[in-house]
Structures are given as C-alpha cells and as structure tokens.
Motif scaffolding. Sequence first.
Motif, PDB file in Angstrom:
ATOM      1  N   ARG A   5       0.853  -1.191   0.000  1.00  0.00           N
ATOM      2  CA  ARG A   5       0.000   0.000   0.000  1.00  0.00           C
ATOM      3  C   ARG A   5       0.882   1.232   0.000  1.00  0.00           C
ATOM      4  NH1 ARG A   5      -3.577   2.143   5.155  1.00  0.00           N
ATOM      5  NH2 ARG A   5      -4.649   3.854   4.086  1.00  0.00           N
ATOM      6  N   SER A   6       0.595   2.145  -0.878  1.00  0.00           N
ATOM      7  CA  SER A   6       1.357   3.384  -0.936  1.00  0.00           C
ATOM      8  C   SER A   6       1.070   4.242   0.283  1.00  0.00           C
ATOM      9  CB  SER A   6       0.983   4.155  -2.209  1.00  0.00           C
ATOM     10  OG  SER A   6       1.519   5.459  -2.174  1.00  0.00           O
TER      11      SER A   6
ATOM     12  N   ASP B 138      -6.747   7.385   0.841  1.00  0.00           N
ATOM     13  CA  ASP B 138      -6.872   6.534  -0.354  1.00  0.00           C
ATOM     14  C   ASP B 138      -8.014   5.535  -0.200  1.00  0.00           C
ATOM     15  OD1 ASP B 138      -5.616   5.193   1.725  1.00  0.00           O
ATOM     16  OD2 ASP B 138      -4.123   4.212   0.464  1.00  0.00           O
TER      17      ASP B 138
ATOM     18  N   ASP C   7     -10.797   4.941  -1.830  1.00  0.00           N
ATOM     19  CA  ASP C   7     -11.229   4.248  -3.046  1.00  0.00           C
ATOM     20  C   ASP C   7     -10.240   3.167  -3.450  1.00  0.00           C
ATOM     21  OD1 ASP C   7     -13.431   5.871  -3.127  1.00  0.00           O
ATOM     22  OD2 ASP C   7     -12.615   7.254  -4.625  1.00  0.00           O
ATOM     23  N   THR C   8      -8.935   3.477  -3.370  1.00  0.00           N
ATOM     24  CA  THR C   8      -7.916   2.498  -3.745  1.00  0.00           C
ATOM     25  C   THR C   8      -7.915   1.318  -2.794  1.00  0.00           C
ATOM     26  OG1 THR C   8      -6.524   4.237  -4.691  1.00  0.00           O
ATOM     27  CG2 THR C   8      -5.446   2.153  -4.132  1.00  0.00           C
TER      28      THR C   8
ATOM     29  N   ARG D 146     -11.048  -0.833  -3.370  1.00  0.00           N
ATOM     30  CA  ARG D 146     -10.978  -1.555  -4.649  1.00  0.00           C
ATOM     31  C   ARG D 146     -10.032  -2.743  -4.556  1.00  0.00           C
ATOM     32  NH1 ARG D 146      -9.038   2.159  -7.416  1.00  0.00           N
ATOM     33  NH2 ARG D 146      -6.888   1.456  -7.625  1.00  0.00           N
ATOM     34  N   GLU D 147      -8.856  -2.535  -3.979  1.00  0.00           N
ATOM     35  CA  GLU D 147      -7.877  -3.630  -3.906  1.00  0.00           C
ATOM     36  C   GLU D 147      -8.332  -4.731  -2.941  1.00  0.00           C
ATOM     37  OE1 GLU D 147      -4.025  -1.893  -3.189  1.00  0.00           O
ATOM     38  OE2 GLU D 147      -3.796  -1.427  -5.311  1.00  0.00           O
TER      39      GLU D 147
END
Length: 388
Positions: free
Chosen positions: A106-107, A112, A114-115, A118-119
């Motif tokens: 994970r960045s 984040d 939504d990211t 989604r993941e």
Amino acid sequence: MRRHRSNLGTLLHHVHVSGPLSRAALAERMGVNRSTILGLTAELAAAGLVREEPPTGTTGAGRPSFVVVPESQRVAVLAFDVAVDRLTAARVGLGGPILDRRQVARSRAGADLDTVVRELAEMGRELLEAAPAATTIAGIGASYCGMIRPGDGMVRYGPEMGWVDQAFGTELERALGIGLPVAVGNEAHLGALAEYARGAGAGSPDLIYLHGDVGVGGGILVGGKPLGGEGGYGAEVGHMLVNPVGGRPCLCGSAGCLEAEAGEYAILEAAGRQGEFGRDAVRAVARDAAAGHLAAAAAVAGIGDWLGIGVANLINLFNPSVVIFGGVLREIYEVAAPEVESRIAQHAVPVSRDRAKLRVSGLADDATLLGAADRGFAALLDNPLKVV
C-alpha cells in the motif's frame, strides 16, 4: 429458546477457540450434562458447523470418546487487515486456520479510501473464487490502523494516512457485493482479543497488547472485555505522553507521544537509517542490534527506555497480568528487554509489576488479521443456526 441458542453459540465458541474437545470437556466447561452436549452437537453437526471424530493417537481397549471438531474447511469468513504500508485479505476457517491469503503493498501517499476498497474487494473476490464450492462464508471482518466508530465501520481518524470520517466499512461492503456487512475494528483492539483467544494472552483476561507498525497501537482487555471508552476510541496508548520536554513531534499534533519516541520513524532515525521505511527496515535494525552492531544497539536501547516508561505507566494504571509486544515491537522488545524491564523496575508500583508478565505475540504478524476474522465470526457464534 434463548438459553438453547446461547448454549449452541457457547459450544461452538469453545471449539472455535480451543479446537477439538471431547463431550466430557465441553460438559465441564459449560456446566451442563453430557446428554445436553450430545443434543447441541447433533444440531450443530446437522447445520454443517461441527463434526465428531475419534481423537488422534487413540490406543487401548474400549470405544474411544469422540471429540467435537469445527468444520474449518467448510465454514469460513473473509478477513481483511489494512496497515499503513500493506493490505492483507484471507479466508479464515472456523477454528482459526488461515486457509488462503492475498497481500499487496500500500502506498503511503495519503487518504486513499477508493484504492484501498478496490484492492481489498479484488482480493476478496479472488479468495471466493478459489474457495471450494461447498464453502459457507459466515461473515466479513476487517482491521484498520486507526480510530473506528463502533457499529458502522467509519474511520474517524487515521493519522498516518490522513483519513478523517471515511466510510470504510460501508464502502467495502458495497464493493464486495455479497450481501454481508463488514464488521470493522481497530487493529490493536482486535490484536488484543486474538492474543487472548489463542495467543500469548490465552487464559489472561486482564492484558495489554502493544502493536508496533509505523506507530504504536494499544488494546486493553479488562476481565476479557476490550476497554473502549465512552465513544469506542479508548486505549490510544501510542499517544500517551512519555517525553514532555523536548519530545519528538507526533502526527497527532502533540509531541513526546509514545509512538513518536518508539515508533518506526524514531527507530530508523536513531539507527542512522533516514530514508528507509517499513517493518523490514525496523526488523533489520533489531537484527543488527542483536548481532552487536553498535549504532543499532544504541538505537534499540534508547527506544527500549521510552517503551519501558510507557509500559510502566500502563502497569500502574491497569494492573495487567500480561503485557504483549506485537508487530515489529516483538523484535524490538526481544533486544531491548533489559532497558524495558529496568524502566518498569524504576517506575511501576511493585505490587503491580511483580505479577505482570512481559511476552511477545504468540500470533506474530497474524494477530490483527485473526482478530478481524473473529470479528467476522461474531454473528455466527452468537446465533449459529440463524446465520447458517
């Protein structure tokens, strides 16, 4: 009827936490007769939740006493763990075995939602597609590295990533789309419950779990129940003040907090590893310190001082039977134990410190994930036949 439902849930909880148990052992634990256990077991077996089988290693004459075994391969939950730098998803069977898992980096780029959703949803769908056709998914649990509002999975505050009032539970439920709610909890709170259920805190209902990742999280159990506070945001031990004069700035806006003095950034800076980050880098410092490298050893010793001051405060406040070091604090404590114990000897009240055991996590990096899984199993254990 309510008592019968409670007995079904209690029996299932015992085999979920303790593994295979004989009817006699279940009768003793629950305070009922064996015929009652027989009837309860028959109902749970008919629902596909448990089975009976001979105990392993049975020898000698006579018919062996069968044991009740959770149907780990057939009944499972989806469990998710959101850390600052990684996302983990797993299918966890009844009884606690991790049957399948996925993990991605994970960045650390900022808020984040939504990211992350989604993941996690993509990994969840992969786990469902890979599961045997006869699998029953009984619930969904998630652990998040921030302050969670009880009931709806709202992340009220996630300081490391700037999350404020993010509807994590609701959004993940929508993205998964399998008709099950997502039960969300704070990572350290769930880690404490997991360690109490089947880890280093088993049998110790008054415990403190310290989870080291980028910061320091805390879970406190009193009488086996999590200490949540008025709004559910209690036990934020990482933001306990330990260094009021000249303390390092903390992301919460204060300075001198425990996680500012003993978290990832402090460890790596003290070891001269500015620019590095992540649990692998912290664990490398701990390994170097154990090997006698001077800079690393001095860094870890300094961190152990601050950690010991924090633990001494916690022992004085809560009189725990066990303090458990989890996440990267497992490795840090194993090297810095002399400094931690010295500070406790200096600052903790003798009648409390003498009985407090210091242990490393028995579940290692899976403590928070298994805590999330148990959150997912909660509805099943409360009312087994209704959920199935």
